[in-house]
Design a protein around this motif. Structure first.
Motif, PDB file in Angstrom:
ATOM      1  N   LYS A  84     -49.688  -6.152 -31.866  1.00  0.00           N
ATOM      2  CA  LYS A  84     -48.664  -6.493 -31.543  1.00  0.00           C
ATOM      3  C   LYS A  84     -47.878  -4.951 -31.583  1.00  0.00           C
ATOM      4  CE  LYS A  84     -48.177 -10.895 -32.483  1.00  0.00           C
ATOM      5  NZ  LYS A  84     -47.269 -11.584 -31.144  1.00  0.00           N
ATOM      6  N   ALA A  85     -48.371  -4.039 -32.288  1.00  0.00           N
ATOM      7  CA  ALA A  85     -47.685  -2.681 -32.394  1.00  0.00           C
ATOM      8  C   ALA A  85     -47.695  -2.064 -31.046  1.00  0.00           C
ATOM      9  CB  ALA A  85     -48.318  -1.894 -32.894  1.00  0.00           C
ATOM     10  N   ILE A  86     -49.097  -2.612 -30.180  1.00  0.00           N
ATOM     11  CA  ILE A  86     -49.545  -2.153 -28.993  1.00  0.00           C
ATOM     12  C   ILE A  86     -48.461  -2.665 -27.753  1.00  0.00           C
ATOM     13  CG2 ILE A  86     -51.217  -1.729 -27.342  1.00  0.00           C
ATOM     14  CD1 ILE A  86     -53.027  -0.638 -29.909  1.00  0.00           C
ATOM     15  N   PHE A  87     -48.822  -3.824 -27.591  1.00  0.00           N
ATOM     16  CA  PHE A  87     -48.311  -5.212 -26.201  1.00  0.00           C
ATOM     17  C   PHE A  87     -47.659  -5.375 -27.069  1.00  0.00           C
ATOM     18  CE2 PHE A  87     -52.938  -3.952 -26.228  1.00  0.00           C
ATOM     19  CZ  PHE A  87     -53.454  -3.381 -25.286  1.00  0.00           C
ATOM     20  N   GLY A  88     -46.567  -5.560 -27.875  1.00  0.00           N
ATOM     21  CA  GLY A  88     -45.480  -6.335 -28.009  1.00  0.00           C
ATOM     22  C   GLY A  88     -45.092  -7.628 -28.858  1.00  0.00           C
ATOM     23  N   GLU A  89     -44.623  -8.337 -29.240  1.00  0.00           N
ATOM     24  CA  GLU A  89     -44.340  -9.511 -29.738  1.00  0.00           C
ATOM     25  C   GLU A  89     -44.626  -9.942 -28.972  1.00  0.00           C
ATOM     26  OE1 GLU A  89     -44.112  -9.776 -33.264  1.00  0.00           O
ATOM     27  OE2 GLU A  89     -44.053  -7.123 -33.119  1.00  0.00           O
ATOM     28  N   GLN A  90     -44.728 -10.142 -27.987  1.00  0.00           N
ATOM     29  CA  GLN A  90     -44.766 -11.705 -27.027  1.00  0.00           C
ATOM     30  C   GLN A  90     -46.607 -11.616 -26.421  1.00  0.00           C
ATOM     31  OE1 GLN A  90     -43.800  -8.875 -26.068  1.00  0.00           O
ATOM     32  NE2 GLN A  90     -44.573  -7.722 -24.378  1.00  0.00           N
ATOM     33  N   VAL A  91     -47.100 -10.762 -26.662  1.00  0.00           N
ATOM     34  CA  VAL A  91     -48.790 -11.029 -26.793  1.00  0.00           C
ATOM     35  C   VAL A  91     -49.235 -13.083 -27.428  1.00  0.00           C
ATOM     36  CG1 VAL A  91     -49.370  -9.196 -28.003  1.00  0.00           C
ATOM     37  CG2 VAL A  91     -50.937  -9.890 -25.554  1.00  0.00           C
ATOM     38  N   ALA A  92     -50.122 -13.093 -26.157  1.00  0.00           N
ATOM     39  CA  ALA A  92     -50.383 -13.988 -26.826  1.00  0.00           C
ATOM     40  C   ALA A  92     -52.261 -13.279 -27.820  1.00  0.00           C
ATOM     41  CB  ALA A  92     -51.511 -15.279 -26.764  1.00  0.00           C
ATOM     42  N   LEU A  93     -51.715 -13.784 -29.099  1.00  0.00           N
ATOM     43  CA  LEU A  93     -53.111 -12.907 -30.413  1.00  0.00           C
ATOM     44  C   LEU A  93     -54.223 -14.267 -30.079  1.00  0.00           C
ATOM     45  CD1 LEU A  93     -51.444 -11.225 -32.993  1.00  0.00           C
ATOM     46  CD2 LEU A  93     -52.693  -9.799 -30.698  1.00  0.00           C
ATOM     47  N   VAL A  94     -55.671 -13.974 -29.828  1.00  0.00           N
ATOM     48  CA  VAL A  94     -56.347 -15.555 -29.501  1.00  0.00           C
ATOM     49  C   VAL A  94     -57.756 -14.626 -30.740  1.00  0.00           C
ATOM     50  CG1 VAL A  94     -58.385 -15.564 -28.683  1.00  0.00           C
ATOM     51  CG2 VAL A  94     -56.660 -14.663 -26.693  1.00  0.00           C
ATOM     52  N   ILE A  95     -56.660 -14.957 -31.620  1.00  0.00           N
ATOM     53  CA  ILE A  95     -57.068 -14.425 -33.018  1.00  0.00           C
ATOM     54  C   ILE A  95     -58.582 -15.388 -33.977  1.00  0.00           C
ATOM     55  CG2 ILE A  95     -57.212 -14.598 -35.860  1.00  0.00           C
ATOM     56  CD1 ILE A  95     -54.268 -14.667 -35.919  1.00  0.00           C
ATOM     57  N   ASP A  96     -60.038 -14.330 -33.783  1.00  0.00           N
ATOM     58  CA  ASP A  96     -61.080 -14.913 -33.756  1.00  0.00           C
ATOM     59  C   ASP A  96     -62.351 -14.033 -34.623  1.00  0.00           C
ATOM     60  OD1 ASP A  96     -63.795 -15.801 -33.282  1.00  0.00           O
ATOM     61  OD2 ASP A  96     -63.905 -15.599 -31.108  1.00  0.00           O
ATOM     62  N   ALA A  97     -62.313 -15.305 -35.653  1.00  0.00           N
ATOM     63  CA  ALA A  97     -63.675 -14.217 -36.586  1.00  0.00           C
ATOM     64  C   ALA A  97     -64.749 -13.821 -36.614  1.00  0.00           C
ATOM     65  CB  ALA A  97     -63.871 -15.543 -37.581  1.00  0.00           C
TER      66      ALA A  97
END
Length: 193
Positions: free
Chosen positions: A73-86
């Motif tokens: 989020k700090a690098i790409f901004g709050e608008q970037v979609a995070l694909v959270i994967d274990a």
């Protein structure tokens, strides 16, 4: 005639976690340090790498650990979609039991990792062999994403990223940026059709 853009993968290590520095600690203290590290916020940082096409990046893969998500989020901004994967979590660590002994935290962590590499410290956590297989799967996952979308970005962890780099090379990807494995380091790969 325009030459087609190569497919690209960016591997970024998370920022430095805000964890209190420890001096000499017991095995229990070292175990607590790992828990604190895994739950920590990250220190403020600046990353501007001209090779990263920031405007093109709409989603970023990251692990279930908060430090990778906060860094993304700090690098790409709050608008970037995070694909959270274990699948992208760091290789697990477990402190071995040595009662009454107080050692520097770095020694506990290095000792635990060496024993784990050798297969002596994996009871109750994934083995080194399983972790390498997970890195292989993660590399294929990123390669498929890049081949489909032209770009894949992962913000994850030092040791995992190291093994993903090895696997990408085996899959024929060429490393174009060698940023090492420090906090917020960037490594990039390209592959053309």
């Amino acid at each position: 005639m325009d030459t087609p853009k190569p497919y690209r993968i960016f591997l970024i290590r998370h920022a430095k976690p805000q964890v209190a520095k420890k001096t000499l600690v017991s095995a229990a203290g070292a175990t607590q340090y790992i828990s604190d590290y895994d739950a920590a916020q990250v220190e403020a940082f600046v990353l501007h790498n001209e090779a990263i096409p920031y405007k093109e990046i709409k989603k970023v893969h990251c692990s279930t650990l908060v430090r990778s998500q906060l860094t993304a989020k700090a690098i790409f901004g709050e608008q970037v979609a995070l694909v959270i994967d274990a699948n992208f979590r760091e290789f697990e660590r477990k402190i071995f039991s040595l009662p009454l002994l107080h050692l520097p935290i770095k020694l506990w962590l290095i000792g635990a990792r060496i024993l784990w590499f050798l297969g002596f410290n994996s009871r109750g956590i994934e083995t080194f062999k399983q972790a390498r297989q997970r890195a292989r799967t993660a590399a294929k996952q990123l390669a498929e994403e890049a081949n489909r979308e032209t770009i894949a970005v992962l913000v994850a962890h030092g040791l995992l990223n190291f093994f993903i780099r090895r696997e990408l090379k085996k899959l024929g990807w060429q490393q174009t940026i060698k940023g090492g494995s420090n906090f917020v380091s960037v490594n990039a790969f390209e592959h053309s059709t």
